[in-house]
Design a protein around this motif. Structure first.
Motif, PDB file in Angstrom:
ATOM      1  N   SER A  27      57.045  81.641  33.505  1.00 51.11           N
ATOM      2  CA  SER A  27      57.164  82.800  34.279  1.00 51.11           C
ATOM      3  C   SER A  27      56.754  83.986  35.256  1.00 51.11           C
ATOM      4  N   VAL A 102      64.370  90.385  23.946  1.00 51.13           N
ATOM      5  CA  VAL A 102      64.707  89.242  23.096  1.00 51.13           C
ATOM      6  C   VAL A 102      65.573  89.697  21.927  1.00 51.13           C
ATOM      7  N   HIS A 257      57.411  82.371  26.236  1.00 49.46           N
ATOM      8  CA  HIS A 257      58.642  81.666  26.609  1.00 49.46           C
ATOM      9  C   HIS A 257      59.232  80.946  25.395  1.00 49.46           C
ATOM     10  N   ALA A 260      60.505  83.263  22.525  1.00 53.33           N
ATOM     11  CA  ALA A 260      61.792  83.878  22.864  1.00 53.33           C
ATOM     12  C   ALA A 260      62.930  82.895  22.637  1.00 53.33           C
ATOM     13  N   GLU A 261      62.705  81.649  23.014  1.00 58.92           N
ATOM     14  CA  GLU A 261      63.783  80.666  22.927  1.00 58.92           C
ATOM     15  C   GLU A 261      63.980  80.118  21.516  1.00 58.92           C
ATOM     16  N   ALA A 284      64.780  82.055  28.431  1.00 58.38           N
ATOM     17  CA  ALA A 284      63.579  82.126  29.264  1.00 58.38           C
ATOM     18  C   ALA A 284      63.645  81.158  30.432  1.00 58.38           C
ATOM     19  N   CYS A 287      64.681  82.551  33.745  1.00 56.72           N
ATOM     20  CA  CYS A 287      63.798  83.497  34.436  1.00 56.72           C
ATOM     21  C   CYS A 287      62.428  82.895  34.725  1.00 56.72           C
ATOM     22  N   VAL A 327      62.560  87.512  30.528  1.00 50.59           N
ATOM     23  CA  VAL A 327      63.642  86.742  29.917  1.00 50.59           C
ATOM     24  C   VAL A 327      64.977  87.356  30.326  1.00 50.59           C
ATOM     25  N   CYS A 335      67.416  88.902  34.754  1.00 50.85           N
ATOM     26  CA  CYS A 335      66.080  88.811  34.174  1.00 50.85           C
ATOM     27  C   CYS A 335      65.473  90.210  34.129  1.00 50.85           C
TER      28      CYS A 335
END
Length: 342
Positions: A27, A102, A257, A260-261, A284, A287, A327, A335
């Protein structure tokens, strides 16, 4: 899931930065003129991010790191401080402020993703128990080794609120690393680990592919110019990493990343866009390459610039500074990060 079966994200630029960091295991302060511009980084009514009724990581998270290979202690310290920063106060804009986006994601009971992330244990596999070339599936075997070694150093096997983060050192090659992924997340198979538990893997790219996985602190060898707005020393060099090493600073953005996912889609049946759960576009992925207001086309956006060309967009514990990608914010439908100008 950084695209847990991955999506390649190449910037339209000679720079072409890719890092659909995941795969299905399978990112500067603003000037007035810029601040008044309309900035909707990544916003689109065409983004069909939906909830598929699966769980999110809503319980307080016990995070376990498995250090695979030989690690520089300074790099380990930087990564630990980032993990600590997720749930600890720091000057605004902070890593914990970034995590608030998040936390907008909920499960079917309305429970938000947790704000409580605790580093509960670490395992050190410096003997390369599964070799120096790893398949994706071997990451699960590494977790199994870490929780079953017959001594006091074994990590607990925690299927209730555990999350395992496998980090491989510079000399470890992983299937698809540097070619298609910089990291990925998935869940373990009971046939390998004994239970189903979410995990993520991220590799250190400093010596293998910094131009692919340490953006914006490096760029591909075939590119003769840094990304626009990189703003290194004298404005002509690549942006310098805030913690002194492009590999570890780039790695931290990949870790952000993946965390977050995996938190919003731990079993690949919660939050993602698209119809194919084997190749989802996650919060993520939407973005990639966006670190500040105005980002796009290889430009990271408006970020803070420290001395000697250091770039960062959030603050952490112990005076640390980090550069982590934004994100997708489901409320703003764009984003977003805490360093946004609007």
């Amino acid at each position: 899931m950084q695209n847990l079966l991955l999506q390649c994200f190449f910037f339209l630029l000679s720079l072409s930065f890719f890092s659909s960091y995941a795969a299905l295991a399978f990112s500067q302060y603003p000037n007035r003129e810029f601040n008044e511009a309309k900035n909707y980084e990544g916003s689109s009514d065409l983004v069909d991010l939906r909830y598929h009724m699966g769980p999110v990581l809503a319980s307080p998270m016990n995070l376990y790191i498995i250090w695979y290979g030989h690690w520089n202690p300074a790099h380990q310290s930087t990564i630990r401080d980032f993990i600590y920063s997720l749930s600890s106060p720091a000057p605004y804009p902070s890593v914990s402020d970034w995590w608030r986006t998040v936390r907008f994601y909920t499960d079917q009971t309305g429970s938000n993703i947790t704000s409580n992330i605790v580093l509960c244990g670490e395992s050190f596999d410096s003997s390369y128990s599964h070799g120096s070339y790893l398949s994706r599936l071997a990451i699960q075997s590494i977790i199994n080794t870490a929780v079953t070694i017959s001594n006091h150093r074994a990590l607990p096997l925690n299927p209730h609120n555990g999350l395992y983060l496998v980090l491989t050192s510079s000399d470890v090659r992983v299937q698809d690393f540097c070619r298609a992924v910089c990291g990925f997340h998935y869940f373990t198979f009971p046939t390998i680990v004994g239970v189903t538990v979410p995990y993520a893997w991220v590799g250190y790219s400093g010596s293998q592919c910094p131009g692919m996985c340490a953006y914006p602190f490096a760029w591909p060898d075939y590119s003769k110019t840094p990304p626009p707005g990189a703003g290194g020393v004298g404005g002509s060099n690549v942006m310098r990493p805030p913690n002194g090493d492009a590999g570890v600073d780039g790695m931290i953005s990949v870790i952000a990343h993946e965390l977050a996912e995996v938190s919003s889609n731990p079993l690949v049946n919660a939050w993602y866009a698209g119809e194919d759960p084997t190749a989802p576009t996650e919060i993520a992925d939407l973005c990639m390459g966006v670190y500040g207001t105005g980002a796009g086309g290889g430009y990271v956006g408006k970020v803070y610039k420290g001395s000697w060309g250091v770039g960062y967009n959030v603050n952490g514990v112990k005076g640390r500074k980090f550069m982590i990608q934004w994100v997708w914010n489901p409320v703003r439908r764009r984003c977003f990060g805490p360093n946004a100008l609007d």
